[in-house]
Every structure is written in C-alpha cells, then in structure tokens.
Design an enzyme around this catalytic site. Structure first.
Site, PDB file in Angstrom:
ATOM      1  N   CYS A   2       0.892  -1.147   0.000  1.00 50.60           N
ATOM      2  CA  CYS A   2       0.000   0.000   0.000  1.00 50.60           C
ATOM      3  C   CYS A   2       0.927   1.192   0.000  1.00 50.60           C
ATOM      4  O   CYS A   2       2.137   1.039   0.148  1.00 50.60           O
ATOM      5  CB  CYS A   2      -0.835   0.083   1.277  1.00 50.60           C
ATOM      6  SG  CYS A   2      -1.886  -1.346   1.571  1.00 50.60           S
ATOM      7  N   ARG A  27       1.485   1.648  -5.947  1.00 49.29           N
ATOM      8  CA  ARG A  27       1.623   0.673  -4.857  1.00 49.29           C
ATOM      9  C   ARG A  27       0.302  -0.042  -4.547  1.00 49.29           C
ATOM     10  O   ARG A  27       0.252  -0.940  -3.712  1.00 49.29           O
ATOM     11  CB  ARG A  27       2.126   1.370  -3.585  1.00 49.29           C
ATOM     12  CG  ARG A  27       3.455   2.059  -3.750  1.00 49.29           C
ATOM     13  CD  ARG A  27       3.905   2.662  -2.444  1.00 49.29           C
ATOM     14  NE  ARG A  27       4.139   1.644  -1.454  1.00 49.29           N
ATOM     15  CZ  ARG A  27       5.263   0.953  -1.333  1.00 49.29           C
ATOM     16  NH1 ARG A  27       6.269   1.191  -2.153  1.00 49.29           N
ATOM     17  NH2 ARG A  27       5.397   0.040  -0.402  1.00 49.29           N
ATOM     18  N   TRP A  68      -3.693  -1.726  -1.485  1.00 44.93           N
ATOM     19  CA  TRP A  68      -3.742  -2.969  -2.278  1.00 44.93           C
ATOM     20  C   TRP A  68      -4.173  -4.040  -1.288  1.00 44.93           C
ATOM     21  O   TRP A  68      -3.468  -4.354  -0.341  1.00 44.93           O
ATOM     22  CB  TRP A  68      -2.369  -3.282  -2.852  1.00 44.93           C
ATOM     23  CG  TRP A  68      -2.375  -4.435  -3.804  1.00 44.93           C
ATOM     24  CD1 TRP A  68      -2.877  -4.449  -5.073  1.00 44.93           C
ATOM     25  CD2 TRP A  68      -1.836  -5.737  -3.579  1.00 44.93           C
ATOM     26  NE1 TRP A  68      -2.677  -5.684  -5.638  1.00 44.93           N
ATOM     27  CE2 TRP A  68      -2.041  -6.494  -4.755  1.00 44.93           C
ATOM     28  CE3 TRP A  68      -1.184  -6.342  -2.505  1.00 44.93           C
ATOM     29  CZ2 TRP A  68      -1.633  -7.811  -4.876  1.00 44.93           C
ATOM     30  CZ3 TRP A  68      -0.786  -7.660  -2.638  1.00 44.93           C
ATOM     31  CH2 TRP A  68      -1.011  -8.377  -3.817  1.00 44.93           C
ATOM     32  N   ASN A  94       0.770   0.096   6.130  1.00 44.46           N
ATOM     33  CA  ASN A  94       1.172  -0.709   4.978  1.00 44.46           C
ATOM     34  C   ASN A  94       1.895  -1.931   5.522  1.00 44.46           C
ATOM     35  O   ASN A  94       2.830  -1.786   6.306  1.00 44.46           O
ATOM     36  CB  ASN A  94       2.112   0.134   4.096  1.00 44.46           C
ATOM     37  CG  ASN A  94       2.833  -0.704   3.055  1.00 44.46           C
ATOM     38  OD1 ASN A  94       2.307  -1.700   2.580  1.00 44.46           O
ATOM     39  ND2 ASN A  94       4.030  -0.293   2.703  1.00 44.46           N
ATOM     40  N   GLY A  95       1.454  -3.135   5.143  1.00 46.54           N
ATOM     41  CA  GLY A  95       2.123  -4.350   5.616  1.00 46.54           C
ATOM     42  C   GLY A  95       1.106  -5.336   6.142  1.00 46.54           C
ATOM     43  O   GLY A  95      -0.082  -5.261   5.830  1.00 46.54           O
ATOM     44  N   GLU A 460       9.552 -13.784 -20.927  1.00 47.16           N
ATOM     45  CA  GLU A 460       9.291 -12.399 -20.541  1.00 47.16           C
ATOM     46  C   GLU A 460       8.294 -11.749 -21.507  1.00 47.16           C
ATOM     47  O   GLU A 460       7.404 -11.007 -21.084  1.00 47.16           O
ATOM     48  CB  GLU A 460      10.620 -11.627 -20.494  1.00 47.16           C
ATOM     49  CG  GLU A 460      10.522 -10.138 -20.236  1.00 47.16           C
ATOM     50  CD  GLU A 460       9.830  -9.765 -18.933  1.00 47.16           C
ATOM     51  OE1 GLU A 460       9.566 -10.634 -18.087  1.00 47.16           O
ATOM     52  OE2 GLU A 460       9.521  -8.565 -18.767  1.00 47.16           O
ATOM     53  N   LYS A 464       4.792 -10.149 -20.219  1.00 47.97           N
ATOM     54  CA  LYS A 464       4.387  -8.757 -20.498  1.00 47.97           C
ATOM     55  C   LYS A 464       3.034  -8.744 -21.198  1.00 47.97           C
ATOM     56  O   LYS A 464       2.173  -7.941 -20.875  1.00 47.97           O
ATOM     57  CB  LYS A 464       5.399  -8.067 -21.410  1.00 47.97           C
ATOM     58  CG  LYS A 464       6.655  -7.487 -20.869  1.00 47.97           C
ATOM     59  CD  LYS A 464       6.592  -6.319 -19.962  1.00 47.97           C
ATOM     60  CE  LYS A 464       6.462  -6.747 -18.538  1.00 47.97           C
ATOM     61  NZ  LYS A 464       7.691  -6.910 -17.825  1.00 47.97           N
ATOM     62  N   GLU A 467       0.225  -9.692 -18.772  1.00 51.50           N
ATOM     63  CA  GLU A 467       0.090  -8.723 -17.685  1.00 51.50           C
ATOM     64  C   GLU A 467      -0.675  -7.473 -18.091  1.00 51.50           C
ATOM     65  O   GLU A 467      -1.518  -6.992 -17.343  1.00 51.50           O
ATOM     66  CB  GLU A 467       1.515  -8.357 -17.238  1.00 51.50           C
ATOM     67  CG  GLU A 467       1.612  -7.491 -16.037  1.00 51.50           C
ATOM     68  CD  GLU A 467       3.069  -7.210 -15.665  1.00 51.50           C
ATOM     69  OE1 GLU A 467       3.967  -7.365 -16.524  1.00 51.50           O
ATOM     70  OE2 GLU A 467       3.309  -6.813 -14.519  1.00 51.50           O
ATOM     71  N   HIS A 483       6.313 -31.398 -27.918  1.00 54.01           N
ATOM     72  CA  HIS A 483       6.017 -32.287 -26.793  1.00 54.01           C
ATOM     73  C   HIS A 483       4.690 -31.929 -26.117  1.00 54.01           C
ATOM     74  O   HIS A 483       4.469 -32.285 -24.963  1.00 54.01           O
ATOM     75  CB  HIS A 483       7.174 -32.247 -25.782  1.00 54.01           C
ATOM     76  CG  HIS A 483       8.462 -32.741 -26.378  1.00 54.01           C
ATOM     77  ND1 HIS A 483       8.684 -34.052 -26.689  1.00 54.01           N
ATOM     78  CD2 HIS A 483       9.576 -32.070 -26.775  1.00 54.01           C
ATOM     79  CE1 HIS A 483       9.885 -34.191 -27.231  1.00 54.01           C
ATOM     80  NE2 HIS A 483      10.442 -32.994 -27.303  1.00 54.01           N
ATOM     81  N   LYS A 580       2.832  -2.630  -8.041  1.00 51.87           N
ATOM     82  CA  LYS A 580       4.238  -2.486  -8.420  1.00 51.87           C
ATOM     83  C   LYS A 580       5.169  -3.256  -7.506  1.00 51.87           C
ATOM     84  O   LYS A 580       6.112  -3.873  -7.953  1.00 51.87           O
ATOM     85  CB  LYS A 580       4.609  -1.005  -8.440  1.00 51.87           C
ATOM     86  CG  LYS A 580       6.019  -0.717  -8.940  1.00 51.87           C
ATOM     87  CD  LYS A 580       6.140  -0.969 -10.420  1.00 51.87           C
ATOM     88  CE  LYS A 580       7.541  -0.806 -10.939  1.00 51.87           C
ATOM     89  NZ  LYS A 580       7.715  -1.476 -12.242  1.00 51.87           N
TER      90      LYS A 580
HETATM   91  O1  M6R Z   1      10.289  -5.721  -7.553  1.00 50.28           O
HETATM   92  P1  M6R Z   1      10.591  -7.086  -8.073  1.00 50.28           P
HETATM   93  O2  M6R Z   1      11.571  -7.084  -9.188  1.00 50.28           O
HETATM   94  O3  M6R Z   1      11.023  -8.036  -6.992  1.00 50.28           O
HETATM   95  O4  M6R Z   1       9.210  -7.612  -8.628  1.00 50.28           O
HETATM   96  C1  M6R Z   1       9.065  -8.935  -9.055  1.00 50.28           C
HETATM   97  C2  M6R Z   1       7.762  -9.118  -9.820  1.00 50.28           C
HETATM   98  O5  M6R Z   1       6.670  -8.842  -8.992  1.00 50.28           O
HETATM   99  C3  M6R Z   1       7.692  -8.198 -11.038  1.00 50.28           C
HETATM  100  O6  M6R Z   1       8.785  -8.394 -11.884  1.00 50.28           O
HETATM  101  C4  M6R Z   1       6.408  -8.437 -11.832  1.00 50.28           C
HETATM  102  O7  M6R Z   1       6.460  -9.701 -12.430  1.00 50.28           O
HETATM  103  C5  M6R Z   1       6.261  -7.318 -12.861  1.00 50.28           C
HETATM  104  N1  M6R Z   1       5.001  -6.669 -12.723  1.00 50.28           N
HETATM  105  C6  M6R Z   1       6.435  -7.777 -14.256  1.00 50.28           C
HETATM  106  O8  M6R Z   1       6.267  -6.761 -15.193  1.00 50.28           O
END
Ligand code: M6R
Length: 585
Positions: A2, A27, A68, A94-95, A460, A464, A467, A483, A580
């Site tokens: 958060c 956040r 969040w 936050n936490g 990756e 992306k 996501e 396979h 994030k």
């Molecule tokens: O802050 P971090 O690099 O530890 O985050 C890891 C993942 O949460 C982060 O890479 C996530 O997969 C991204 N949103 C990907 O774009």
C-alpha cells in the site's frame, strides 16, 4: 503493499496528501483515504482510486493511504485511515500484522468496537488502549506489541505531531522548512522537498512542524544523515508520453548506460565462488534466467535459478554465491529468500533499483541498477538494467578468474557499452511493431518461442503480454513445442519467434516450419533477411552480437505488448489485480 503519506506544516494538508497519494498509486489502487485534523479529525475514504475521494475539509496536519487489499476485500469500510473508538486518533498502515487475531480478540474483550475486516484497524485501538494524553508514549507501547511487517503513521486530534514506525515496509521522511513529510516512497513528496531520511527497520519517527526525531523501538534516539535526491519529479512523471510504461521503454538506452557507468567504478566485485544461486520473482526471475546463460557461458560454474517463493521451501545449497534480483527491493518472497540464504552462511548480493529498499538490509552486498524510478507496474527499464548488471558482473568475474583473454574481455565490454545504441535502434522499429500489434490484438492466445539465451526472453514476452493486454500468452523453448503445446497451434494463432543468427538459427527455422505447417501466424524478430522467407512477418532487429541479443529482442517484445494493450484500451500502467511492489508472501 500500500502507499502511506503524512504531512505537517503550513500548506493545505488536503492538497499535499492527495497529490502525494497520486504518486503512490502504483503501490495499490483498491481504495484510498485521508484523515485531516481540522478542529477535530475528519476522514474521507472510499473504494477505488484517489479520484473518487470527496474531501470537503482541510487543515495543515494529516495522513493518507492508497490500498492494495490483503486482509479484507476492497471496500469503503476496509479503506484506511482507521479511527479509534472515540474518533480522536487515526492511523494508516502498509504491511501485514501477523498476530492480529490474538490482539484483536484481546481488544474486543476490553470493549473496543471494530468496523472493518482488516488487520490494520487494531493498531488504532491498540494505541487508544495505551493513550493517556501522550501519543508518543502510547505509540511506542503499541508498536512493541506488533508482529509482522509494517509502516504505520498515526495522528491524534489533541496533539500537533505525526508518529510513524517502520519494520520491513518502506518509509521515508521528507524534510522541509517549517513542514515535514512522510511517505512510502520519495516521489510522493519530491515536489516539496528533495531532503530525505530513509528509515531503517525497527525505527520510529516523530514529526512536528519544525522537528524530526528518530528513535529505535526502545525509544533511544537515533542520529541519521539527511540525503539529497538528485533526480527530479519530472524524472518520475510521464514527460508527454501517454503512459509511464512507454516512457520507461524509451528510457532504456539511458537506464542501461547509467547502470553500466555506475558499475564500472566498483572495485569490490572480485568474489570467490564455485557455484551461484539466483533467486527472484516475475520479470526479475527472467533476468536471472538470462544471467544463468551468461554466467555459465563465461564463468563455467553451475548456476541455479529459483523463484523466490519456491526457494523458501527447499534445501539451501551451501557455499554458493546467492544473487537476489528485485527491482523494487521490497518483494517479500525475495527478502525471505535473502534471509534464508544468509542464515545458511552464503554470501548474498542484491541487484535492486531502489536505494535503501528493504532487501539492502538483508544482504552482504548491493549492486544498484541506475534505471531511475519505474512507475508502470510492468517492469521494462529495470529489466534491461538488471541484464546490464548481470552481464557486467559476468564479464568482470571472467576476467578476474582469468577465464577469458584480455582481447575477449575488451570486446565483450565494448559490446556491453554499445547496448544503449542497439536499444535505441530497436526503438525506431516501433511503427512496424504497431502494425503487428493491430494484427494480433484480437487473438485469444499468443505463443512466444526461442532457444538458448533468448528462451527467457520468450517467457518475458509472454509475461508482459498477459500482464497488460490480458491475452493468454505462453513462452516455450522452441524445441518443446512438439512435446505438447503444438496441439494448440491452429490457423491464425500468433507465434512470435526469436531468431538470432547463432547456433540456434537452423533449429529455429525448423521450428518455424513446424508451426507454419499448422497455419499459425508467424512473426519473427531477427536481424536476418532470410528469415522473412519462412514467416508471415519479419520484424528486423539490429544485428548485435547474439550473446547480447536478449537486450534488443526484449525491447521489441515490450513494445509489442504495450501496443497490443493500447489497442485494446487496457489500463496499461495499472493492470488489474497487480501492484508495483508485492510485499506479501
Ligand atoms: O520488484 P521485483 O523485481 O522483486 O518484482 C518482481 C515481480 O513482482 C515483477 O517483476 C512483476 O512480475 C512485474 N510486474 C512484471 O512486469
């Protein structure tokens, strides 16, 4: 996960808190709220984004929150700030409070009335329980009872001050003249001050208009230097781009260049190790997989790569250099893995983009990527900056261990230095990529295939795409298609192939023929004109040394997912259900 903010001074608290919260929306954005001391404490909080708040009161002291959800669904009643029973004190958190059930029960027995399903609310009641006219005293008593991770801020309507505490969740103080700020991250208050103090774990701070005092949890005063932030708010804003993600994609040449330059001045990277473990999550995990290829290629040591969430529950390999990769430095799983590796006696090295972030407290050494603040939830420039750090580390280690000739060393370092130039050239292919995005935007599934060092880039590319566009996407080693996944290939299904001209080239052409035979719509990223003969669409990428091809291929794939998501009208910088930094395990 958060964002929290606090303000005390001479300005409109409403304006400061709302503008600060907007900069922390990355956040979390399930709900938001503020508490401001007018004559008495007034609270406005609601489900959804900060724009939903209708704050029709003001003052010059207050706290705010953007959430969040973890405990309790996103709703008005679970939004922060929370009040005590008398409505005189407010908190934001936050936490996660691990012992919240037992504390909540105790407080209910003592007559406290709870209105939410969150773990956070009990903090307000706990402070109330101890309050006898001195917020600081009650705050210390309360936080000493809490177990778990927290950044908390509290205010009381009868005292002109903010009390805040940090343990395993970030908290930064902004120092002004006759005013002070508090936030989970620096951009929140950078419009007002660039003087900051980053709190450490188990610290409390007391802020008044003209005074900042830091304590440990035993109430002993702690002295801390003020740091000056030299990046501007503009660095953290969109600078005319439609989305942060696009801006951050285009910032990659500079992000990589800055990262390489900051590492070149390091002379402490000559580490002894016979094996390496890399631990990370999401996109950072994919950087780790590329790291495995480059380390094994140049250093001839075994490298094992784990998802942080899995590493936690397995036997730790002893005598291994353990690399923790996390752009935010706040990912709970990666922090837990760092602690586990340390406890097993391994040397730990974190690669992170955020100075003073939590992970830096739990490792022996830190390599900072210098990508600048990344606001878009989708990681882009921090990924290529992580790759740059891993390549640099491998090249330096190979030289130190005399595994490569001085000539090879110079040539590798030169190519690494030229990566920003190659990324720049890749960015100029954007118009071609937009055409392809239009063709694939209405697909149900998209496949990404590659071999060798580009296999992690296929993963990756798929991550992306999922996501931010919400299209189902999978990355595969090209040789694995037959396979199982080949059964899913039918007419028109897009298959994005990565075809550098290296030892995988011929085999990639065979895999392309396999999917073409099933009438897939095949897109290739390759520097080779010849590939055009075998695919529906060739996107020519710059001809870089194939060992460095992940840099150019990933940039092209970032643009492909960005434009696909844009065509679909997605919320690109804040994709649904994501945040994030993921500070829950
Ligand atoms: O802050 P971090 O690099 O530890 O985050 C890891 C993942 O949460 C982060 O890479 C996530 O997969 C991204 N949103 C990907 O774009």
């Amino acid at each position: 996960m958060c964002g929290i903010v606090g303000y005390i001074g001479f300005r409109s608290a409403r304006e400061v808190l709302l503008s600060s919260l907007r900069r922390l929306e990355y956040r979390g954005y399930d709900s938001a709220g503020v508490a401001i001391v007018a004559d008495e404490i007034k609270v406005e909080k609601r489900r959804g984004s900060i724009d939903n708040l209708k704050v029709d009161f003001d003052g010059s002291l207050g706290i705010g929150h953007t959430r969040w959800a973890t405990h309790g669904i996103p709703s008005d009643k679970n939004a922060h700030p929370f009040l005590d029973c008398q409505g005189k004190l407010a908190i934001v958190h936050n936490g996660i409070i691990e012992n919240y059930l037992s504390l909540r029960e105790e407080l209910i027995k003592k007559g406290h009335k709870f209105v939410s399903d969150t773990d956070s609310e009990l903090i307000a009641h706990l402070i109330e329980e101890y309050y006898q006219g001195d917020l600081k005293d009650a705050f210390f008593k309360a936080i000493r009872k809490l177990k778990g991770s927290f950044a908390i801020a509290a205010i009381h309507q009868d005292e002109r001050k903010i009390l805040a505490a940090k343990n395993e969740s970030p908290l930064v103080i902004g120092i002004g003249d006759h005013e002070n700020f508090l936030a989970s991250d620096i951009p929140a208050f950078l419009a007002y001050t660039n003087r900051v103090i980053v709190l450490k774990d188990k610290e409390v701070c007391e802020l008044t208009d003209d005074f900042v005092q830091i304590y440990d949890f035993d109430e002993k005063e702690v002295r801390r230097d003020v740091e000056y932030i030299n990046w501007s708010l503009e660095d953290a804003e969109k600078s005319g781009y439609e989305h942060f993600m696009l801006k951050e994609i285009f910032e990659q040449p500079i992000a990589v260049d800055n990262t390489i330059h900051s590492l070149i001045s390091r002379n402490d990277l000559d580490l002894e190790f016979d094996s390496m473990v890399i631990v990370a999550c999401g996109t950072s995990y994919h950087a780790g997989l590329v790291g495995k290829y480059i380390m094994e290629e140049l250093l001839h040591v075994p490298v094992y790569v784990y998802y942080a969430s899995e590493y936690r529950y397995r036997e730790v390999l002893e005598n291994s250099l353990t690399l923790l990769i996390t752009q935010s430095g706040e990912t709970a799983d990666t922090i837990a893995a760092a602690r586990k590796a340390m406890a097993a006696g391994n040397t730990t090295l974190a690669i992170t983009n955020v100075v003073g972030s939590s992970i830096t407290n739990y490792v022996d050494m830190v390599l900072y990527t210098s990508a600048g603040p990344e606001i878009g939830v989708a990681a882009t420039k921090t990924f290529t900056a992580q790759l740059a750090s891993l390549y640099y580390f491998a090249i330096e280690a190979a030289r130190n261990k005399m595994l490569i000739s001085p000539m090879r060393y110079e040539s590798l370092l030169n190519t690494l230095r030229k990566v920003p130039y190659y990324i720049e050239k890749t960015l100029s292919v954007e118009p071609r990529i937009i055409k392809e995005a239009k063709k694939i935007a209405n697909s149900k599934d998209i496949f990404f295939i590659a071999r060798g060092i580009n296999y992690p880039i296929a993963l990756e590319g798929a991550l992306k795409m999922k996501e931010i566009s919400y299209i189902h996407a999978e990355g595969y080693p090209a040789g694995e298609l037959k396979h199982g996944p080949l059964a899913l290939i039918e007419e028109g299904v897009p298959v994005v192939t990565l075809v550098p001209v290296d030892k995988t080239y011929e085999k990639m052409l065979s895999n392309i023929k396999e999917v073409s035979a099933r009438k897939a719509y095949v897109i290739a990223l390759s520097p080779s004109e010849e590939v055009g003969k075998y695919v529906d669409s060739l996107i020519k990428v710059p001809d870089i040394d194939p060992l460095f091809s992940p840099f150019v291929n990933v940039v092209a794939l970032q643009l492909l997912s960005y434009h696909t998501a844009r065509i679909l009208g997605r919320n690109i910088d804040k994709p649904r259900n994501l945040a994030k930094s993921v500070t829950v395990e």
